[in-house]
Design a protein around this motif. Structure first.
Motif, PDB file in Angstrom:
ATOM      1  N   GLU A 215       0.814  -1.216   0.000  1.00 33.87           N
ATOM      2  CA  GLU A 215       0.000   0.000   0.000  1.00 33.87           C
ATOM      3  C   GLU A 215       0.850   1.270   0.000  1.00 33.87           C
ATOM      4  OE1 GLU A 215       0.764  -1.145   4.283  1.00 33.87           O
ATOM      5  OE2 GLU A 215       0.281  -2.169   2.401  1.00 33.87           O
ATOM      6  N   ILE A 216       2.141   1.156   0.287  1.00 34.73           N
ATOM      7  CA  ILE A 216       3.020   2.327   0.198  1.00 34.73           C
ATOM      8  C   ILE A 216       3.265   2.621  -1.279  1.00 34.73           C
ATOM      9  CG2 ILE A 216       5.369   3.165   0.591  1.00 34.73           C
ATOM     10  CD1 ILE A 216       5.373   1.821   3.279  1.00 34.73           C
ATOM     11  N   ASN A 217       2.766   3.760  -1.738  1.00 31.53           N
ATOM     12  CA  ASN A 217       2.902   4.091  -3.163  1.00 31.53           C
ATOM     13  C   ASN A 217       3.673   5.381  -3.406  1.00 31.53           C
ATOM     14  OD1 ASN A 217       1.041   6.015  -2.387  1.00 31.53           O
ATOM     15  ND2 ASN A 217      -0.695   5.030  -3.409  1.00 31.53           N
ATOM     16  N   ASN A 218       4.303   5.907  -2.349  1.00 32.64           N
ATOM     17  CA  ASN A 218       5.175   7.070  -2.505  1.00 32.64           C
ATOM     18  C   ASN A 218       6.526   6.752  -1.866  1.00 32.64           C
ATOM     19  OD1 ASN A 218       6.084   9.830  -0.774  1.00 32.64           O
ATOM     20  ND2 ASN A 218       5.774  10.097  -2.964  1.00 32.64           N
ATOM     21  N   ILE A 219       7.579   6.820  -2.684  1.00 37.48           N
ATOM     22  CA  ILE A 219       8.945   6.605  -2.211  1.00 37.48           C
ATOM     23  C   ILE A 219       9.720   7.898  -2.421  1.00 37.48           C
ATOM     24  CG2 ILE A 219      11.094   5.328  -2.534  1.00 37.48           C
ATOM     25  CD1 ILE A 219       8.940   3.588  -1.366  1.00 37.48           C
ATOM     26  N   ARG A 220      10.427   8.325  -1.388  1.00 36.45           N
ATOM     27  CA  ARG A 220      11.232   9.540  -1.485  1.00 36.45           C
ATOM     28  C   ARG A 220      12.697   9.188  -1.257  1.00 36.45           C
ATOM     29  NH1 ARG A 220       7.619  14.059   1.815  1.00 36.45           N
ATOM     30  NH2 ARG A 220       5.717  13.766   0.574  1.00 36.45           N
TER      31      ARG A 220
END
Length: 394
Positions: A215-220
């Motif tokens: 469900e993590i769809n943003n990586i920085r």
């Protein structure tokens, strides 16, 4: 065929770059460079930082820069502020500045206790002491999504390498705190101030985050380039992610920048913007950036700094793809960096160079390309596969 993530790119040259340079660089030069960057098509530009001039004298006159530059519609301008006083100073210039707030309340920590002490005068334990407060505030505000993150994620100049298992354990502890209060984790950030990133470690880290928490769809990613691994590491992350994901990355024109706390100074660097954006365009990821204008900004910055910067596309030029951008096949030797600028300034760059050929260079392949044909016909075609001089035929 890869289906790439959405990539958000942020230009950090005016902050990460300038913060390690000579504090006497003129405001006129900085404003001229910032205005030129605004014309390149970059969508996010950090203009500097509101910090103590005692420790970062390069940012002492940030107020003048913000009041004198010409904002361009469609560009988001931000500035770093490390405390409430810095935020209040920045608010006085909003607009044109956008006061940057993390989309997600985020638990974060440095993997290296030494670096955070040198950088912020706090310990790792003190960073983690804030976690319950961050979670409680998110609950009070009825926040639905949150973030987790690490800095100095893969290693430290003071403590050595950190296995990905350690990074994952730290992220798991953070994730569990959000789980306990029923707040979804949608973002994970990983920073690398001491240039310990490698493609293998970044790929494994992003893969394991996505595998454990789909469900993590943003990586920085904030990757420094002291050991020339930042671009390859960013590419590794892009390969792991899919079109449903967003990757936030940053860099600086020419790759300049540094950190006085990590022991590498100006050698720390970042991914050169012109190089990484050139790579992304070749991959089919639209950036909206005019690489030619970005190269002009690199040359401008080099003039201001009085030295060559670290990028490559600004020296060799973008890969020539159109007929009009192909090199003159009969040019003389090109040996120096100044002569190599012919890709942009024209034949005058190599005028007077050594010409060793008795006859002008000609090529039937180039004739075809100049006529709008491909250098090679597809398999089964005539050129060059079925020419009499071709030694092996179907």
């Amino acid at each position: 065929m890869y289906r790439w993530p959405t990539v958000n790119y942020k230009e950090e040259g005016m902050r990460e770059g300038m913060q390690i340079e000579d504090s006497q660089i003129s405001i006129d030069d900085k404003v001229e460079l910032l205005d030129a960057l605004s014309e390149t098509g970059l969508k996010q530009i950090v203009v500097g930082s509101f910090v103590s001039p005692k420790w970062t004298p390069q940012m002492e006159r940030i107020d003048e820069i913000v009041t004198r530059f010409t904002p361009k519609p469609g560009v988001t301008y931000t500035a770093l502020a490390l405390n409430s006083r810095g935020v209040e100073r920045a608010k006085a210039y909003s607009p044109p500045l956008t006061i940057e707030r993390d989309q997600f309340p985020r638990l974060g920590v440095h993997m290296c206790d030494v670096f955070v002490r040198r950088n912020t005068n706090r310990s790792q334990a003190q960073e983690m002491e804030r976690w319950p407060q961050v979670v409680a505030q998110a609950q009070e505000l009825n926040i639905k999504e949150a973030g987790i993150g690490t800095n100095a994620s893969w290693g430290s100049n003071f403590l050595g390498e950190f296995p990905v298992d350690d990074l994952m354990t730290m992220l798991e502890r953070q994730h569990s705190m959000w789980d306990e209060v029923g707040i979804k984790v949608a973002s994970a950030s990983m920073g690398d101030p001491m240039s310990h990133c490698t493609p293998a470690k970044v790929e494994e880290s992003v893969y394991r985050v996505k595998e454990k928490w789909p469900e993590i769809n943003n990586i920085r990613l904030h990757l420094h380039n002291g050991r020339n691994m930042a671009i390859a590491s960013a590419y590794a992350a892009m390969r792991v992610l899919g079109p449903e994901d967003t990757l936030d990355i940053d860099g600086t024109i020419g790759g300049y920048g540094g950190c006085p706390y990590c022991g590498n100074g100006r050698a720390t660097g970042m991914a050169p913007s012109e190089d990484i954006l050139h790579m992304m365009e070749d991959m089919g990821i639209e950036t909206g950036v005019d690489i030619d204008k970005l190269i002009e900004c690199v040359w401008m910055a080099e003039k201001v700094m009085g030295r060559e910067l670290y990028g490559h596309v600004s020296k060799a030029g973008p890969r020539p793809k159109s007929v009009s951008s192909l090199y003159n096949i009969d040019m003389p030797f090109v040996e120096t960096l100044e002569q190599a600028k012919h890709f942009k300034v024209g034949p005058s760059a190599y005028e007077g160079g050594i010409y060793p050929y008795r006859e002008p260079i000609t090529s039937e392949y180039r004739d075809r390309v100049d006529q709008g044909k491909p250098a090679y016909d597809p398999a089964g075609g005539e050129w060059p596969w079925k020419q009499d001089w071709f030694p092996a035929k179907d």
